[in-house]
Design a protein around this motif. Structure first.
Motif, short mmCIF file in Angstrom:
data_model
loop_
_atom_site.label_atom_id
_atom_site.label_comp_id
_atom_site.label_asym_id
_atom_site.label_seq_id
_atom_site.Cartn_x
_atom_site.Cartn_y
_atom_site.Cartn_z
N GLU A 85 -53.78 -35.76 40.02
CA GLU A 85 -52.52 -36.44 40.32
C GLU A 85 -51.33 -35.66 39.78
OE1 GLU A 85 -51.52 -40.47 40.99
OE2 GLU A 85 -50.85 -40.64 38.92
N HIS A 86 -50.35 -35.47 40.64
CA HIS A 86 -49.08 -34.91 40.21
C HIS A 86 -48.05 -35.46 41.18
CE1 HIS A 86 -45.80 -32.15 39.44
NE2 HIS A 86 -46.43 -31.76 38.34
N ASP A 87 -47.24 -36.36 40.66
CA ASP A 87 -46.34 -37.12 41.50
C ASP A 87 -45.46 -36.27 42.40
OD1 ASP A 87 -46.27 -39.77 41.84
OD2 ASP A 87 -44.22 -39.92 41.04
N ASN A 88 -44.92 -35.22 41.78
CA ASN A 88 -43.98 -34.37 42.49
C ASN A 88 -44.64 -33.66 43.68
OD1 ASN A 88 -41.43 -33.46 42.74
ND2 ASN A 88 -41.72 -31.68 41.40
N TYR A 89 -45.90 -33.29 43.53
CA TYR A 89 -46.59 -32.55 44.59
C TYR A 89 -47.29 -33.46 45.60
CZ TYR A 89 -45.89 -28.34 41.79
OH TYR A 89 -45.33 -27.29 41.10
N PHE A 90 -47.89 -34.52 45.11
CA PHE A 90 -48.75 -35.29 46.02
C PHE A 90 -48.31 -36.74 46.21
CE2 PHE A 90 -51.63 -32.04 44.08
CZ PHE A 90 -51.63 -31.22 45.20
N GLY A 91 -47.29 -37.17 45.49
CA GLY A 91 -46.84 -38.56 45.63
C GLY A 91 -45.92 -38.75 46.81
N ARG A 92 -46.28 -38.22 47.94
CA ARG A 92 -45.47 -38.39 49.15
C ARG A 92 -46.37 -38.85 50.29
NH1 ARG A 92 -43.73 -31.99 49.57
NH2 ARG A 92 -43.79 -31.94 47.31
N ASP A 93 -45.74 -39.21 51.41
CA ASP A 93 -46.51 -39.89 52.44
C ASP A 93 -47.55 -39.01 53.14
OD1 ASP A 93 -47.16 -42.26 53.66
OD2 ASP A 93 -46.03 -41.71 55.46
N GLY A 94 -47.16 -37.79 53.53
CA GLY A 94 -48.09 -36.94 54.29
C GLY A 94 -48.98 -36.09 53.39
N LEU A 95 -49.96 -35.44 54.02
CA LEU A 95 -50.82 -34.53 53.26
C LEU A 95 -50.21 -33.13 53.24
CD1 LEU A 95 -52.83 -36.88 53.81
CD2 LEU A 95 -54.60 -35.15 54.03
#
Ligand code: ADP
Ligand code: GLC
Length: 485
Positions: free
Chosen positions: A89-99
């Motif tokens: 988990e890393h919010d800045n990198y993966f905390g968004r809607d798309g892959l």
């Protein structure tokens, strides 16, 4: 063996295409053979923490990147009974809607996001004390793992026994970024040359993975040969050709727990090669769901696809304009992607109202309905590393019409060439005219109900077992371990 299976997507957690299916089935097939497999994925916003019971592992994970260190978290899920999964988990990198994109465009920081994921995956293995014999990487998003393993962890006793495998599911996607990405990824410029990560002045993640991995695999035998030619190699043909015995083609299997009409809970009626009656009910439901005439006689062509250049779906649209003018038939598509391709199908629907069914978006239920209710499944790919839907279609009695390329060529036996063994129909040159002509020839066979049933039944009895594919991977792993010892 201890196997770390690093992948950017895996069913049921998060899926955009066939890679997710493979990343679900292969680790489980390996676990059935007694191996200890750990799945490693990014914790995208879409991965449902509650549904999959993600538990945070205490303590922050330090990941060297750029000029310093990034801090991440690790979640663990035991949702799959036989394979545990961890999520970075890393919010800045993966905390968004798309892959990988926002629905229109690839994210501008994809290089940094997945360099981070690669480094974090290795750091996580150390933190968790999961000492792998094999680190199995999938596609460009994970391709810096073999690179890091050799340049940053070569002297770490922890990874002394670890061999790396790079599986290429699609050479069309390589992860190519400006040269400055080398610094961001913390890879020295001494590795920026044509023999390693440099690619026409840019940095190519996939190339790095291929060059540094102990073995490279792709997902069918024919595609393994094709990628060594300029037409299919996307400028990496020479690199693939230079691998010799380090390059393997291992065909994907099918997860028949999920894709078998005999016990599929998602379809309106179950059926099997021996008891075909339920397929009629499925066809009716499909026709009614898409507002088409409920006729048993009319052949229904179906397809489920990402709408991209690779899939030849644009050519399919044009061929249907020709075909539907001449022949009574219906067509159903479930897909998402390129807007230009969607418009063409919308136009087709306006031209032939009541004969064309469209669903734009991603829908698992509908995918099962299309497989079960269609008579014919169309897959006219420009290239196809393996392809799963043609194999699902065989099992669902939706006779595949495929272009003779990659895994499509390997998995379908052409009825035109062999009436006794044929499980589908093949064509070679990709053009709307030829595809329309092929459908016309297929309709002639369709009208011969006895012959058609034979083809349907033959296809339904084909068995593409994951256990067999997993056995091939296992053999290769053993060989790599032998090499290390
Ligand atoms: P690729 O990975 O190149 O897209 P594959 O044939 O290997 O092609 O796998 C595609 C997988 O994605 C199949 O499981 C297919 O059913 C699924 N799929 C693709 N598009 C959709 C969609 N719009 N809705 C539901 N499932 C889809
Ligand atoms: C890729 C390929 C597809 C293959 C899948 C799983 O998405 O396009 O052909 O089946 O990976 O290996």
């Amino acid at each position: 063996m201890k196997i770390a299976f690093i992948t950017p997507e895996a069913y049921p957690f998060v899926k955009t295409g066939g890679l997710a299916d493979v990343s679900y089935s292969l680790p489980r097939a390996l676990a059935r053979k007694g191996h200890d497999v750990l799945l490693v994925l990014p914790r995208y916003y879409r991965v449902d923490k509650q549904k999959f019971s993600l538990k945070l592992i205490p303590g922050p994970l330090g990941v060297p990147l750029g000029t310093g260190e990034k801090w991440a978290g690790i979640y663990r899920s035991q949702y799959l009974p036989d394979v545990s999964a961890i999520f970075i988990e890393h919010d800045n990198y993966f905390g968004r809607d798309g892959l990988y994109d926002d629905g229109y465009q690839a994210y501008g920081d994809n290089g940094e996001r997945f360099a981070f994921f690669c480094r974090a995956s290795l750091q996580a293995l150390v933190t968790l004390g999961f000492k792998p014999d094999i680190i199995h990487c999938n596609d460009w998003q994970t391709a810096l793992v073999p690179v890091y393993l050799r340049i940053h962890y070569a002297n770490e006793p922890f990874f002394r026994n670890a061999a790396s495998v790079m599986t290429v599911h699609n050479v069309g996607y390589q992860g190519v970024f400006p040269a400055e990405m080398m610094e961001c990824a913390m890879i020295g410029r001494e590795h920026f040359h044509p023999g390693e990560l440099e690619f026409f002045g840019q940095m190519n993640f996939l190339k790095g993975g291929i060059v540094f991995a102990d073995a490279v695999t792709t997902v069918s035998r024919r595609y393994a040969r094709e990628i060594q030619t300029p037409e299919f190699g996307y400028d990496l043909a020479g690199v693939f050709a230079s691998l010799g015995g380090r390059l393997y083609g291992i065909t994907n299997g099918v997860d028949y727990e999920k894709w078998d009409p005999q016990n599929d809970p998602r379809i309106p009626a179950n059926f099997s090669a021996k008891k075909l009656a339920g397929k009629k009910t499925c066809k009716q439901h499909l026709q009614s769901r898409f507002g088409m005439e409920e006729s048993d006689k009319l052949p229904v062509i179906g397809t489920i696809s990402r709408l991209t250049y690779q899939k030849g779906i644009d050519v399919l649209a044009e061929s249907l304009f020709i075909l539907m003018k001449e022949k009574a038939c219906q067509f159903v598509i479930v897909g998402s992607g390129d807007a230009h391709i969607m418009w063409r199908f919308e136009e087709l629907k306006r031209t032939y109202p009541g004969r064309v069914g469209i669903f734009w978006g991603y829908d698992e239920e509908l995918a099962h309905l299309v497989e079960s209710g269609s008579d014919i499944y169309a897959m006219p790919s420009r290239y196809e590393p393996c392809g799963l839907n043609q194999m699902y279609s065989l099992r669902y009695g939706a006779v595949p019409v495929v272009r003779a390329t990659g895994g499509l060529d390997d998995t379908i036996v052409d009825w035109f060439a062999d009436h006794e063994k044929g499980t589908g129909f093949k064509f070679h040159e990709l053009s709307a005219g030829i595809l329309a002509e092929t459908f016309v020839r297929v309709f002639d066979v369709y009208r011969d109900a006895q012959e058609w049933k034979k083809i349907v039944r033959r296809g339904m009895e084909v068995y593409y077992s994951w256990d067999e594919s997993a056995a091939e991977y296992e053999l290769m792993y053993e060989k790599l371990r032998g090499g290390r010892a």
